[in-house]
Write a protein that holds these residues in place. Structure first.
Motif, short mmCIF file in Angstrom:
data_model
loop_
_atom_site.label_atom_id
_atom_site.label_comp_id
_atom_site.label_asym_id
_atom_site.label_seq_id
_atom_site.Cartn_x
_atom_site.Cartn_y
_atom_site.Cartn_z
N LYS A 93 -0.61 -2.65 3.46
CA LYS A 93 -0.04 -1.61 2.62
C LYS A 93 1.33 -1.22 3.11
O LYS A 93 1.57 -1.08 4.29
CB LYS A 93 -0.94 -0.37 2.61
CG LYS A 93 -2.27 -0.62 1.94
CD LYS A 93 -3.04 0.66 1.88
CE LYS A 93 -4.43 0.37 1.33
NZ LYS A 93 -4.73 1.04 0.14
N SER A 94 2.24 -1.01 2.18
CA SER A 94 3.54 -0.44 2.53
C SER A 94 3.39 1.07 2.56
O SER A 94 2.42 1.62 2.08
CB SER A 94 4.57 -0.84 1.48
OG SER A 94 4.18 -0.37 0.21
N THR A 95 4.37 1.72 3.14
CA THR A 95 4.29 3.17 3.24
C THR A 95 5.61 3.80 2.86
O THR A 95 6.66 3.21 3.06
CB THR A 95 3.90 3.60 4.66
OG1 THR A 95 3.83 5.02 4.70
CG2 THR A 95 4.90 3.14 5.68
N ARG A 96 5.53 5.00 2.31
CA ARG A 96 6.75 5.74 1.96
C ARG A 96 6.60 7.18 2.38
O ARG A 96 7.04 8.08 1.70
CB ARG A 96 7.01 5.63 0.45
CG ARG A 96 7.29 4.21 -0.02
CD ARG A 96 7.57 4.18 -1.50
NE ARG A 96 8.75 4.97 -1.82
CZ ARG A 96 9.14 5.24 -3.07
NH1 ARG A 96 8.42 4.80 -4.06
NH2 ARG A 96 10.21 5.94 -3.29
N LYS A 97 5.93 7.40 3.49
CA LYS A 97 5.73 8.76 3.98
C LYS A 97 6.95 9.20 4.78
O LYS A 97 7.64 8.39 5.38
CB LYS A 97 4.46 8.84 4.82
CG LYS A 97 3.19 8.55 4.03
CD LYS A 97 1.97 8.67 4.90
CE LYS A 97 0.70 8.38 4.09
NZ LYS A 97 -0.50 8.47 4.93
N TRP A 98 7.13 10.50 4.79
CA TRP A 98 8.32 11.06 5.43
C TRP A 98 7.91 12.28 6.25
O TRP A 98 7.20 13.16 5.77
CB TRP A 98 9.35 11.45 4.37
CG TRP A 98 10.62 11.98 4.95
CD1 TRP A 98 10.96 13.28 5.14
CD2 TRP A 98 11.72 11.23 5.44
NE1 TRP A 98 12.19 13.40 5.71
CE2 TRP A 98 12.69 12.14 5.90
CE3 TRP A 98 11.99 9.85 5.53
CZ2 TRP A 98 13.90 11.74 6.44
CZ3 TRP A 98 13.19 9.45 6.06
CH2 TRP A 98 14.14 10.38 6.50
N LYS A 106 7.55 7.44 8.43
CA LYS A 106 6.49 7.11 9.36
C LYS A 106 5.50 6.17 8.70
O LYS A 106 5.28 6.23 7.48
CB LYS A 106 5.78 8.37 9.86
CG LYS A 106 5.07 9.18 8.80
CD LYS A 106 4.40 10.39 9.44
CE LYS A 106 3.67 11.22 8.41
NZ LYS A 106 3.03 12.40 9.00
N PRO A 107 4.90 5.29 9.49
CA PRO A 107 3.97 4.31 8.91
C PRO A 107 2.62 4.92 8.58
O PRO A 107 2.33 6.07 8.93
CB PRO A 107 3.85 3.26 10.03
CG PRO A 107 4.11 4.03 11.28
CD PRO A 107 5.12 5.08 10.92
N SER A 108 1.79 4.12 7.93
CA SER A 108 0.43 4.56 7.63
C SER A 108 -0.32 4.83 8.93
O SER A 108 -0.07 4.21 9.96
CB SER A 108 -0.31 3.48 6.84
OG SER A 108 0.35 3.22 5.62
N ARG A 109 -1.23 5.80 8.87
CA ARG A 109 -2.11 6.19 9.97
C ARG A 109 -1.39 6.96 11.08
O ARG A 109 -2.01 7.31 12.08
CB ARG A 109 -2.85 4.97 10.55
CG ARG A 109 -3.46 4.06 9.52
CD ARG A 109 -4.29 2.96 10.13
NE ARG A 109 -5.63 3.44 10.48
CZ ARG A 109 -6.58 2.67 10.97
NH1 ARG A 109 -6.36 1.39 11.20
NH2 ARG A 109 -7.77 3.18 11.27
#
Length: 453
Positions: A93-98, A106-109
């Motif tokens: 999965k890609s991530t788009r969290k900030w 920041k990455p997943s998890r």
């Protein structure tokens, strides 16, 4: 000195107290002193406990490299080709969290730890007894510490029980033929301390072994339970819940994506496919690189994010602009610095608006229509309402009697995100998948254009 700074020395003192004085005691009690082999085994496991605990304390839990997003995006095409060519390749999965506090993606998890003051890759929780985060890099050391400690305490418990059993069976003998008062006091003190410690660490070991087998963290266990609660609530509103600005958000059952099979889960969690390395107290720490991207089981569509959508994480959009009265400061005596500070205060207040607690929504409107059972897999009718009402009697008030809102939701064990060391304000409100600042998006596009030119 903070109390947290005393935790680690206290644990070292406890280890040494249960380790060495007990050996002196057990060599002086009937029915027989410890044998040579028993002494060797006791001291060997004591060394293993000290090594693994020291690593759990002092190994860096990791940090998120500032340039990881650029490298991740540049590898995106190659990753898709690998998934297309591999027969059993799982999606990544890609991530788009900030993270607003780190001002970085920041990455997943990953989660922002309020104690470490930074985002931690695959954060499990912040352990007060190691004064360190249990994360992707420290988890193997932490599991080995729990394993060796539980084994050592179990062996000590067996030694102590044998001596106590002998004392009980000879309780009618004259006191001067038995141990001294000091030895008896020491024996019972060690026995009680060891019993309590063994019970607590044994439960913690079983919980961590379960998390290792199913590839979840303590925080993700909280998120899974939160998702089940939202599914149960949405069932009473036709499968939808309202966001703070009144938008209807569909709550659909979503599978946990990182459980990729017991063997693969253990290999990923322990950082090695060699079972001997899992027990090696001097085993290498997993690389930080392997904690930035994780395989998924493919049960959900590619690009589906974890945790699932939660209406309470959305911001409230006001019909009136939040800066409608900003120009009032032109008529005040505030200087430029104070004006900016006042604006940031108003901005923070707007971002931290909380939605109406769910129990109030339930009192306003309850949709009694049935929802597809195969989609929500729950009971219907009055039983569901009773469950929610009972649940929110526990959630509705804080210790000071004030409503905490949905950010303060607690799981079945009464735990909130902040109980795991997570910065709750950042994690619950600021973790928006598509809320990356425009300046960051422009910077990424420029970096990508330079890399392809």
């Amino acid at each position: 000195m903070e109390i947290s700074q005393l935790a680690v020395p206290s644990v070292y003192i406890l280890i040494l107290f249960l380790g060495y004085p007990s050996q002196w005691l057990l060599t002086r009690l009937e029915p027989a002193p410890l044998t040579r082999n028993e002494l060797i085994a006791s001291n060997l496991i004591l060394v293993l406990i000290l090594i693994t605990y020291t690593k759990s304390v002092f190994v860096d839990p990791g940090t998120i490299p500032k340039d990881w997003t650029e490298k991740h995006e540049l590898r995106g095409t190659d990753e898709k080709e690998e998934r297309g060519n591999g027969e059993n390749a799982a999606a990544v999965k890609s991530t788009r969290k900030w993270c607003r506090k780190c001002e970085a993606a920041k990455p997943s998890r990953a989660h922002h730890c309020k104690e470490c003051k930074r985002c931690i890759p695959k954060m499990d929780h912040h352990c007060p007894w190691t004064n360190n985060c249990v994360s992707h890099t420290t988890f193997p050391h932490f599991v080995r510490f729990l394993l060796y400690t539980t084994g050592g305490l179990s062996m000590l418990q067996a030694f102590l029980f044998t001596r106590l059993s002998h004392l009980w069976s000879n309780r009618d003998m004259p006191y001067y033929l038995g141990p001294s008062l000091f030895q008896l006091s020491h024996l019972f003190t060690v026995f009680i301390t060891n019993t309590i410690t063994l019970f607590v660490l044994g439960v913690l070991l079983l919980r961590n072994l379960w998390c290792l087998a199913v590839n979840t963290t303590t925080i993700e266990g909280w998120e899974i339970e939160r998702h089940k609660t939202l599914l149960r609530r949405a069932r009473q509103f036709g499968g939808y819940l309202e966001s703070p600005d009144g938008q209807q958000v569909r709550i659909k059952k979503q599978e946990f994506p990182y459980d990729i099979g017991i063997w693969s889960n253990v290999v990923q969690g322990m950082g090695s496919a060699n079972p001997l390395s899992w027990l090696n107290p001097l085993a290498a720490t997993p690389s930080l690189k392997s904690g930035l991207r994780f395989q998924t089981n493919g049960f959900e569509d590619e690009g589906t994010m974890w945790p699932p959508p939660d209406p309470d994480r959305a911001y409230r959009r006001n019909a009136k602009a939040v800066n409608a009265d900003a120009f009032v400061y032109e008529n005040s005596n505030l200087d430029a610095e104070d004006t900016v500070a006042a604006f940031k205060v108003r901005q923070a207040e707007d971002l931290m608006r909380r939605r109406k607690p769910y129990i109030e929504q339930q009192q306003d409107e309850v949709v009694l229509g049935e929802v597809e059972r195969d989609e929500y897999e729950c009971v219907y009718g009055d039983d569901a309402s009773d469950i929610e009402e009972e649940e929110f009697k526990k959630e509705e008030k804080s210790g000071d009697g004030q409503k905490e809102g949905e950010a303060a939701w607690r799981n079945s064990e009464g735990e909130r995100l902040q109980d795991f060391g997570v910065d709750e304000d950042v994690e619950f409100y600021d973790e928006q998948e598509d809320d990356i600042p425009l300046s960051e998006l422009i910077a990424r596009r420029r970096a990508a254009s330079h890399s392809y030119s």
